[in-house]
Design an enzyme around this catalytic site. Structure first.
Site, PDB file in Angstrom:
ATOM      1  N   ARG A  58     -24.414  18.723 -25.357  1.00 30.04           N
ATOM      2  CA  ARG A  58     -23.449  19.765 -25.740  1.00 30.04           C
ATOM      3  C   ARG A  58     -22.412  19.183 -26.703  1.00 30.04           C
ATOM      4  O   ARG A  58     -21.847  19.870 -27.523  1.00 30.04           O
ATOM      5  CB  ARG A  58     -22.780  20.388 -24.505  1.00 30.04           C
ATOM      6  CG  ARG A  58     -21.704  21.387 -24.874  1.00 30.04           C
ATOM      7  CD  ARG A  58     -21.306  22.383 -23.779  1.00 30.04           C
ATOM      8  NE  ARG A  58     -21.442  21.912 -22.434  1.00 30.04           N
ATOM      9  CZ  ARG A  58     -20.588  21.095 -21.804  1.00 30.04           C
ATOM     10  NH1 ARG A  58     -19.499  20.655 -22.413  1.00 30.04           N
ATOM     11  NH2 ARG A  58     -20.797  20.727 -20.558  1.00 30.04           N
ATOM     12  N   TYR A 110     -18.442  42.704 -41.055  1.00 23.21           N
ATOM     13  CA  TYR A 110     -19.583  43.004 -40.181  1.00 23.21           C
ATOM     14  C   TYR A 110     -19.061  43.698 -38.910  1.00 23.21           C
ATOM     15  O   TYR A 110     -18.035  43.291 -38.352  1.00 23.21           O
ATOM     16  CB  TYR A 110     -20.291  41.676 -39.849  1.00 23.21           C
ATOM     17  CG  TYR A 110     -21.274  41.777 -38.716  1.00 23.21           C
ATOM     18  CD1 TYR A 110     -22.324  42.685 -38.761  1.00 23.21           C
ATOM     19  CD2 TYR A 110     -21.158  40.962 -37.593  1.00 23.21           C
ATOM     20  CE1 TYR A 110     -23.228  42.789 -37.718  1.00 23.21           C
ATOM     21  CE2 TYR A 110     -22.073  41.046 -36.549  1.00 23.21           C
ATOM     22  CZ  TYR A 110     -23.099  41.971 -36.626  1.00 23.21           C
ATOM     23  OH  TYR A 110     -23.990  42.072 -35.591  1.00 23.21           O
ATOM     24  N   ASP A 182     -15.434  34.277 -44.278  1.00 24.19           N
ATOM     25  CA  ASP A 182     -16.848  34.437 -43.937  1.00 24.19           C
ATOM     26  C   ASP A 182     -17.624  34.487 -45.253  1.00 24.19           C
ATOM     27  O   ASP A 182     -17.524  35.453 -46.008  1.00 24.19           O
ATOM     28  CB  ASP A 182     -17.018  35.730 -43.121  1.00 24.19           C
ATOM     29  CG  ASP A 182     -18.440  35.934 -42.624  1.00 24.19           C
ATOM     30  OD1 ASP A 182     -19.367  35.402 -43.258  1.00 24.19           O
ATOM     31  OD2 ASP A 182     -18.617  36.647 -41.618  1.00 24.19           O
ATOM     32  N   LYS A 207     -28.632  33.993 -41.617  1.00 27.61           N
ATOM     33  CA  LYS A 207     -28.890  34.728 -42.854  1.00 27.61           C
ATOM     34  C   LYS A 207     -29.409  33.799 -43.952  1.00 27.61           C
ATOM     35  O   LYS A 207     -30.405  33.153 -43.761  1.00 27.61           O
ATOM     36  CB  LYS A 207     -27.606  35.459 -43.260  1.00 27.61           C
ATOM     37  CG  LYS A 207     -26.923  36.209 -42.099  1.00 27.61           C
ATOM     38  CD  LYS A 207     -27.810  37.318 -41.564  1.00 27.61           C
ATOM     39  CE  LYS A 207     -27.141  38.260 -40.602  1.00 27.61           C
ATOM     40  NZ  LYS A 207     -26.895  37.772 -39.265  1.00 27.61           N
TER      41      LYS A 207
HETATM   42  O1  P1T Z   1     -25.612  37.619 -35.985  1.00 25.48           O
HETATM   43  P1  P1T Z   1     -24.749  36.393 -36.003  1.00 25.48           P
HETATM   44  O2  P1T Z   1     -25.483  35.151 -36.414  1.00 25.48           O
HETATM   45  O3  P1T Z   1     -23.963  36.214 -34.750  1.00 25.48           O
HETATM   46  O4  P1T Z   1     -23.683  36.604 -37.200  1.00 25.48           O
HETATM   47  C1  P1T Z   1     -22.695  37.575 -37.193  1.00 25.48           C
HETATM   48  C2  P1T Z   1     -22.300  37.917 -38.604  1.00 25.48           C
HETATM   49  C3  P1T Z   1     -21.151  37.357 -39.135  1.00 25.48           C
HETATM   50  N1  P1T Z   1     -20.759  37.600 -40.408  1.00 25.48           N
HETATM   51  C4  P1T Z   1     -21.484  38.398 -41.206  1.00 25.48           C
HETATM   52  C5  P1T Z   1     -21.019  38.666 -42.607  1.00 25.48           C
HETATM   53  C6  P1T Z   1     -22.661  38.998 -40.730  1.00 25.48           C
HETATM   54  O5  P1T Z   1     -23.356  39.793 -41.569  1.00 25.48           O
HETATM   55  C7  P1T Z   1     -23.067  38.759 -39.395  1.00 25.48           C
HETATM   56  C8  P1T Z   1     -24.287  39.401 -38.822  1.00 25.48           C
HETATM   57  N2  P1T Z   1     -24.741  40.492 -39.549  1.00 25.48           N
HETATM   58  C9  P1T Z   1     -25.846  41.250 -39.276  1.00 25.48           C
HETATM   59  C10 P1T Z   1     -26.634  41.050 -38.200  1.00 25.48           C
HETATM   60  C11 P1T Z   1     -26.098  42.341 -40.221  1.00 25.48           C
HETATM   61  O6  P1T Z   1     -27.220  42.894 -40.241  1.00 25.48           O
HETATM   62  O7  P1T Z   1     -25.193  42.658 -40.977  1.00 25.48           O
END
Ligand code: P1T
Length: 394
Positions: A58, A110, A182, A207
């Site tokens: 961890r 998001y 972000d 992503k």
């Molecule tokens: O899904 P996760 O890895 O927890 O990430 C969250 C997140 C944070 N910031 C941005 C700009 C994002 O687009 C996302 C997740 N977004 C999607 C799942 C979506 O389809 O927009």
């Protein structure tokens, strides 16, 4: 010792070189050119009190640390801290704060970020002001004596609004407030917020960084060693670490980030231009188009505009026909993979944002978001054209 001359000094490696080599020296025992997957929860220690650096996975994992160094190098940061998801990374940033503190947050993030703020972190005593950061003065106006963090997303999800990162950094520096950006939509290939003064850069590695839609992950990068220590302490204490296999997959993805982004940028622009000229489309939201209201800012602070394109259609029926009619673009949440995806944010990724707030930002049921992949652009255009009701059947 004599100083090496300017001629013999090695220059700072460029992004394509860092993507492949950044943070990844060959493994010392065998020379393995790829970082091994250290699939272990713990490490044998040579004795008590020997200062052995590997205690428990961890806290330390060499595969994870290779990914952290790699992403930090791409963002021109000095430290990376990887997480089990993008949301876990944002949550960790929020845990730098204490009950009673205040956050200024871009309003068009998001949907999960809004949900975390308004349904989870608010219960821990944090308060939030949501602002339209297209006008940096609104960030300054929203600052309070107890503001500790400004959380931005640019381009925003899904309306592709931009914030002037230099102006935002000026505002937060003047107020002694942390700025977290972000950078998921832009990627470090197209935009590097640390270079304009951001304290923390965040990615959902789910992503573009991973790029193959086969992991969930997140990462933070920082330049300040003290901030790095504080975030690592929080992650050790709360525990949202990614597994080594996912880190290895993500590292495999970042090796081709620059190549993939070249194609995403080109295909995104091609789709945006095509859709702008299409009679069935009311409006296209893409910072790379001269018609985008902030195109001049986009050209100044980004070097490419990624594969994220949103469109507003005249009716919700037209939306349904499009998203159910494409054959290459798959109807799915998420983005940034090599394959093209299509979604309706109001019903999918942003469903947890209250309807009035969504509609104020233009995120109505008439908005469709495309994550343009790296397939042949002509096939993608034909897919959209046919589903929009004009192209030939297959
Ligand atoms: O899904 P996760 O890895 O927890 O990430 C969250 C997140 C944070 N910031 C941005 C700009 C994002 O687009 C996302 C997740 N977004 C999607 C799942 C979506 O389809 O927009």
């Amino acid at each position: 010792m004599t100083q090496p001359s300017a001629r013999t000094q090695s220059p700072e490696p460029r992004l394509a070189t860092l993507a492949i080599h950044g943070g990844q020296a060959p493994e010392p025992h065998t020379g393995s050119i790829m970082p091994p997957i250290f699939q272990t929860s713990t490490y044998v220690q040579p004795g008590l009190d020997q200062g052995w650096p590997w205690e428990y996975a961890r806290v330390q994992n060499p595969t994870r640390e290779a990914l952290e160094r790699n992403v930090a190098s791409l963002e021109r940061a000095s430290h990376g801290i990887a997480f089990a998801s993008g949301m876990a990374a944002i949550d960790c940033v929020a845990r730098l704060l204490s009950a009673g503190d205040h956050v200024v947050c871009e309003e068009n993030t998001y949907g999960g970020t809004t949900r975390l703020a308004t349904q989870v972190l608010n219960r821990a005593g944090l308060s939030f002001s949501f602002v339209d950061s297209r006008d940096p003065q609104r960030i300054r106006d929203a600052l309070q004596p107890n503001t500790r963090l400004v959380l931005l997303e640019t381009p925003t999800n899904p309306m592709m609004r931009l914030c002037d990162l230099r102006a935002a950094a000026d505002a937060t520096r003047d107020a002694g407030v942390l700025l977290c950006v972000d950078n998921t939509f832009a990627t470090p290939v197209n935009q590097r917020p640390h270079e304009t003064g951001a304290d923390i850069v965040m990615h959902s590695t789910t992503k573009y960084l991973n790029g193959h839609s086969d992991i969930i992950g997140g990462v933070l990068t920082v330049r300040d060693p003290d901030l790095n220590e504080r975030l690592r302490f929080l992650r050790k204490s709360t525990g949202a670490v990614p597994g080594p296999m996912d880190c290895w997959l993500c590292l495999r993805g970042t090796k081709t980030l620059h190549v993939r982004m070249r194609e995403h940028n080109a295909n995104g622009l091609a789709m945006a231009r095509f859709l702008e000229a299409h009679p069935a489309v009311e409006e296209v939201h893409y910072p790379g188009l001269p018609s985008h209201p902030q195109h001049e800012l986009a050209a100044r602070q980004m070097t490419g505009f990624s594969g994220m394109v949103s469109v507003t259609l005249p009716t919700e029926d037209a939306v349904r026909r499009l998203v159910e009619g494409t054959r290459i673009f798959a109807l799915a949440e998420s983005l940034g993979g090599v394959e093209s995806l299509i979604s309706v944010p109001a019903l999918m990724t942003h469903a947890s944002v209250p309807r009035e707030r969504r509609e104020e930002m233009g995120v109505s049921g008439r908005v469709v978001r495309l994550s343009v992949g790296i397939e042949d652009p002509q096939d993608l255009l034909e897919d959209l054209d046919r589903a929009l009701g004009r192209g030939p059947g297959w």
